[in-house]
Design a protein around this motif. Sequence first.
Motif, short mmCIF file in Angstrom:
data_model
loop_
_atom_site.label_atom_id
_atom_site.label_comp_id
_atom_site.label_asym_id
_atom_site.label_seq_id
_atom_site.Cartn_x
_atom_site.Cartn_y
_atom_site.Cartn_z
N VAL A 141 0.85 -1.20 0.00
CA VAL A 141 0.00 0.00 0.00
C VAL A 141 0.88 1.25 0.00
O VAL A 141 0.60 2.23 -0.71
N THR A 142 1.94 1.22 0.78
CA THR A 142 2.87 2.35 0.84
C THR A 142 3.45 2.66 -0.53
O THR A 142 3.50 3.82 -0.98
N GLU A 143 3.88 1.60 -1.23
CA GLU A 143 4.45 1.78 -2.56
C GLU A 143 3.38 2.26 -3.55
O GLU A 143 3.64 3.12 -4.40
N HIS A 144 2.16 1.72 -3.45
CA HIS A 144 1.07 2.12 -4.34
C HIS A 144 0.76 3.61 -4.20
O HIS A 144 0.41 4.27 -5.18
N LEU A 145 0.90 4.14 -3.00
CA LEU A 145 0.61 5.54 -2.76
C LEU A 145 1.75 6.46 -3.18
O LEU A 145 1.63 7.69 -3.08
N GLY A 146 2.84 5.87 -3.68
CA GLY A 146 3.94 6.69 -4.18
C GLY A 146 5.08 6.90 -3.21
O GLY A 146 6.03 7.63 -3.51
N PHE A 147 5.00 6.26 -2.05
CA PHE A 147 6.09 6.37 -1.08
C PHE A 147 7.12 5.27 -1.32
O PHE A 147 6.89 4.33 -2.07
N LYS A 148 8.25 5.37 -0.64
CA LYS A 148 9.33 4.41 -0.82
C LYS A 148 9.32 3.39 0.30
O LYS A 148 8.61 3.52 1.31
N TYR A 149 10.13 2.34 0.12
CA TYR A 149 10.32 1.38 1.20
C TYR A 149 10.84 2.09 2.43
O TYR A 149 11.60 3.06 2.34
N PHE A 150 10.42 1.62 3.59
CA PHE A 150 10.76 2.17 4.90
C PHE A 150 10.00 3.47 5.20
O PHE A 150 10.27 4.11 6.20
N GLU A 151 9.05 3.83 4.35
CA GLU A 151 8.21 5.00 4.63
C GLU A 151 6.81 4.58 5.07
O GLU A 151 5.86 5.37 5.01
N GLU A 152 6.69 3.32 5.53
CA GLU A 152 5.40 2.84 6.01
C GLU A 152 4.91 3.68 7.19
O GLU A 152 3.70 3.85 7.39
N GLY A 153 5.83 4.19 7.99
CA GLY A 153 5.44 5.02 9.12
C GLY A 153 4.74 6.29 8.70
O GLY A 153 3.84 6.79 9.41
N THR A 154 5.11 6.82 7.54
CA THR A 154 4.44 8.01 7.02
C THR A 154 2.99 7.70 6.67
O THR A 154 2.08 8.47 6.99
N VAL A 155 2.78 6.55 6.04
CA VAL A 155 1.42 6.13 5.70
C VAL A 155 0.61 5.88 6.97
O VAL A 155 -0.58 6.20 7.05
N MET A 156 1.26 5.32 7.97
CA MET A 156 0.57 5.07 9.23
C MET A 156 0.09 6.38 9.85
O MET A 156 -1.04 6.48 10.37
N ALA A 157 0.93 7.41 9.77
CA ALA A 157 0.53 8.72 10.31
C ALA A 157 -0.60 9.32 9.49
O ALA A 157 -1.55 9.90 10.04
N LEU A 158 -0.53 9.17 8.16
CA LEU A 158 -1.58 9.72 7.29
C LEU A 158 -2.92 9.03 7.51
O LEU A 158 -3.98 9.62 7.23
N ALA A 159 -2.88 7.79 7.99
CA ALA A 159 -4.13 7.06 8.22
C ALA A 159 -5.04 7.79 9.19
O ALA A 159 -6.27 7.65 9.14
N ALA A 160 -4.46 8.59 10.06
CA ALA A 160 -5.26 9.34 11.04
C ALA A 160 -6.15 10.38 10.37
O ALA A 160 -7.13 10.84 10.96
N THR A 161 -5.81 10.74 9.13
CA THR A 161 -6.60 11.75 8.43
C THR A 161 -7.58 11.13 7.43
O THR A 161 -8.28 11.85 6.73
N GLY A 162 -7.61 9.80 7.36
CA GLY A 162 -8.43 9.12 6.37
C GLY A 162 -9.86 8.89 6.83
O GLY A 162 -10.27 9.30 7.91
N ASP A 163 -10.62 8.19 5.96
CA ASP A 163 -11.99 7.84 6.30
C ASP A 163 -12.23 6.39 5.88
O ASP A 163 -11.28 5.64 5.67
N LYS A 164 -13.47 5.98 5.74
CA LYS A 164 -13.81 4.58 5.49
C LYS A 164 -14.02 4.27 4.01
O LYS A 164 -14.65 3.27 3.66
N THR A 165 -13.48 5.09 3.14
CA THR A 165 -13.73 4.93 1.70
C THR A 165 -13.41 3.53 1.21
O THR A 165 -14.17 2.94 0.44
N TYR A 166 -12.29 2.97 1.65
CA TYR A 166 -11.84 1.67 1.14
C TYR A 166 -11.99 0.54 2.17
O TYR A 166 -11.39 -0.52 2.02
N ALA A 167 -12.79 0.78 3.18
CA ALA A 167 -12.93 -0.22 4.24
C ALA A 167 -13.45 -1.55 3.69
O ALA A 167 -12.93 -2.63 4.02
N GLU A 168 -14.48 -1.51 2.84
CA GLU A 168 -15.05 -2.74 2.30
C GLU A 168 -14.05 -3.47 1.41
O GLU A 168 -13.98 -4.70 1.40
#
Length: 244
Positions: A196-223
Amino acid sequence: ARWDIVHILGLVTRTHDSGLALLEDGAPTFVLEEERFNREKHTRKFPFRALKAAFDDRGLSLADIDVITTPWHMRSLWRMMFGAVREGFPASLNLVPPSARPTQSTLIVTMPNGLRWGLLWHFGVKQRLPKIVQVRHHDAHAATFFVSPFEEATILVMDGYGDETAQSAYTGAGNRVERVAQSHIFDSLGMLYTAVTEHLGFKYFEEGTVMALAATGDKTYAEKFRELVRLAPDGEFSINRDFI
């Protein structure tokens, strides 16, 4: 080795964040990552500088080391790799190229030899090397129990993948840990997060950035993610292979 102190040297190379840990009579004295010395983030290079820093500080020679450990078990790693390719053939051939494992060197499958060559290069070819003990990857993670304040604990290990599994559970009591459960290597939440991190355009070892961004997300892709990660009534989960 000196009779009064038992020295255990943990070494890792050819995978991300190479480095060492030095234990004296079971107590950690040094935990050093090579990147702190060669200034290369997540370096896979042999930890020559970390070795020099630790041994110079403690006044040690290689003869003072009783045993060397490394957190990968080659026989288990080979078995896992061949099993994964066989199970998912031919699509699993995509796992073979080095590009499928950007955080690790292909030479990780010969890590004990890499450790021997590096040690002889560093200390001299005439040195007698201590025994090298290969520890299964998740067993090494679970061993942090021994430096915890707990007498008993349930231990959960979750990472991208080890040499046998991607998730495992242990019980720890006294001076023992026992594995009580493990998942299939493809049922890896760690690798899912990396994908998922790579799909969003981030690099390896940047999973923590995606984790932080998750706090601003919603349930769009929950299903969609419920289709991807299947939950079982007993608490187990599996990754839908249709998405792999």
